[in-house]
Design a protein around this motif. Sequence first.
Motif, PDB file in Angstrom:
ATOM      1  N   ALA A 130       0.684  -1.234  -0.038  1.00 26.49           N
ATOM      2  CA  ALA A 130       0.053  -0.113   0.021  1.00 26.49           C
ATOM      3  C   ALA A 130       0.969   1.547  -0.067  1.00 26.49           C
ATOM      4  CB  ALA A 130      -1.027  -0.020   1.269  1.00 26.49           C
ATOM      5  N   LEU A 132       2.923   2.436   2.419  1.00 22.59           N
ATOM      6  CA  LEU A 132       2.874   3.045   3.790  1.00 22.59           C
ATOM      7  C   LEU A 132       4.152   2.564   4.370  1.00 22.59           C
ATOM      8  CD1 LEU A 132      -0.418   1.701   4.947  1.00 22.59           C
ATOM      9  CD2 LEU A 132       0.241   4.222   4.640  1.00 22.59           C
ATOM     10  N   ASP A 263      -4.621   9.646   8.283  1.00 22.27           N
ATOM     11  CA  ASP A 263      -4.481   9.370   6.984  1.00 22.27           C
ATOM     12  C   ASP A 263      -3.931   8.091   6.607  1.00 22.27           C
ATOM     13  OD1 ASP A 263      -4.801   9.924   4.071  1.00 22.27           O
ATOM     14  OD2 ASP A 263      -2.685   9.865   4.290  1.00 22.27           O
ATOM     15  N   ALA A 264      -2.982   7.780   7.548  1.00 19.28           N
ATOM     16  CA  ALA A 264      -1.878   6.466   7.184  1.00 19.28           C
ATOM     17  C   ALA A 264      -3.039   5.287   7.596  1.00 19.28           C
ATOM     18  CB  ALA A 264      -0.654   6.630   8.051  1.00 19.28           C
ATOM     19  N   GLY A 266      -6.183   5.301   7.679  1.00 19.46           N
ATOM     20  CA  GLY A 266      -7.235   5.024   6.823  1.00 19.46           C
ATOM     21  C   GLY A 266      -6.858   4.280   5.677  1.00 19.46           C
ATOM     22  N   ARG A 267      -5.635   4.738   5.130  1.00 19.05           N
ATOM     23  CA  ARG A 267      -5.110   3.817   4.073  1.00 19.05           C
ATOM     24  C   ARG A 267      -4.917   2.412   4.399  1.00 19.05           C
ATOM     25  NH1 ARG A 267       0.222   7.138   2.779  1.00 19.05           N
ATOM     26  NH2 ARG A 267       0.323   5.680   1.237  1.00 19.05           N
ATOM     27  N   CYS A 269      -6.542   0.813   6.563  1.00 22.17           N
ATOM     28  CA  CYS A 269      -7.946   0.009   6.575  1.00 22.17           C
ATOM     29  C   CYS A 269      -8.125  -0.300   5.148  1.00 22.17           C
ATOM     30  CB  CYS A 269      -8.679   1.012   7.282  1.00 22.17           C
ATOM     31  SG  CYS A 269     -10.556   0.531   7.360  1.00 22.17           S
ATOM     32  N   ALA A 270      -8.349   0.541   4.297  1.00 17.97           N
ATOM     33  CA  ALA A 270      -8.469   0.348   2.783  1.00 17.97           C
ATOM     34  C   ALA A 270      -7.993  -0.604   1.975  1.00 17.97           C
ATOM     35  CB  ALA A 270      -8.558   1.735   2.237  1.00 17.97           C
ATOM     36  N   ALA A 271      -6.711  -0.851   2.249  1.00 18.52           N
ATOM     37  CA  ALA A 271      -5.821  -1.890   1.581  1.00 18.52           C
ATOM     38  C   ALA A 271      -6.343  -3.064   2.119  1.00 18.52           C
ATOM     39  CB  ALA A 271      -4.493  -1.183   1.849  1.00 18.52           C
TER      40      ALA A 271
END
Length: 429
Positions: A130, A132, A263-264, A266-267, A269-271
């Motif tokens: 992702a 990160l 934001d990190a 959330g990313r 979570c989405a990934a």
Amino acid sequence: MDLDLGPAEMIVVGASLGTLRWFDEELPAGSVVVVEEPDVISRRGIDELVGRLSVLARVVPAEYQTGFDADALLAREPDLARARLVMPGLEYAVGAAARLAARLGLPGAGAEAADVFSDKHRMRLLAADAGLPNPAYELVGGPAEAVEFARRHGGRCVLKPTRRSGSLGVRLVADPAEIPAAWAATAAPEAPPEATDRGLPTQVLAEQVLDGREHSVELLVADGEVIFGNVTDKRVLPGPLPVETGHTVPSALPGAVRRNLLDAAGRLCAAAGFRTGVLHSEWIVVGPRPGTEPAEAGGVPHLVECAARLPGDMITALISIGYEFGFIDAYLRVLRGERPALPTRPTGAAAVEFLLADPGTVTGVEGLRPARRVPGVLEVQLDTAVGATVAPVTSSGRRSGHVLAWGVDPAEAERAARAAAAEIRVTVA
């Protein structure tokens, strides 16, 4: 908590004794069914709780920590199909709870996301895909591989089991020469009380040591949408055993850094395709580095760990106090498919400071009354007593109690919690 639940309409997979006692004060009688490992039921006396906690309808024995068959469970226990929500009570129940919820057509994390966040190595791979920031990491099969990893990364590393929680087995190694002696505590960590006697298979992950401030992010997610987010400031023991010693909500970080953390998370979570529930992730903010872009001036969040469940260490209580709403109530409503009204910003602050007694036999306890008199203190809990044996603090389960405090801002709440904790003296032989 005003949650309308009928008889046996809530399933908790994995018995957290503290959570069940809290539910006993907040939820209707007979509304909760616990699914628990047969050997854990007998060892911990879980079935005896039915007579003592009115909230419990019954305890259902089922193996779930190393393999789980939702169809077989429902065929044997068809009454479980009346459930309106399913939640994991323990880290080791996250995967089973997600599968049971999916089988019943109820909201949950989703099996794939639950599995990813139950394995620290799979979590690292996901975060890397992702984009990160991760520390350098490697699965290591023995002490020699860990030594080589540490030498490649400045002579230091973190060793951690891929499948444990509460800092069990986590060790920060400052010298590669320490690794052979430290290896067994990570590769074969002690079994927590809630673990099945069959054992919990784990591998060992070696990670680069990150220098920076540690924080956690708590997201409440409904059908893939983040509907609430909080950043928590964390305090940990210095040295080789980074056990958490305190938390403060909300974070005192500058707004830009808090937004970067949210934001990190959330990313992440989405990934993972995480669907519904609470996602609790831990981060170290590294930097700022010379020459960084303005957006990174406060440092860059690097992922430490993530769990697809409620956080421990009183964080749910801190959020409820700091934001003035029932965080667990909102979590249960989301698991039931609702969209509760949620605050957008905190109205105050809360902090917890954990009591860390020296190892030995307790000979005396002083200062509880002065601690309770410190302005802002809401709760003082001592988890040991004269005559008890205090073990070395190697994980969060080895702490000796806590102090919970409120304040108008994070600094005031933290000062109150620390001042009260300083009043308490546990002497040991």
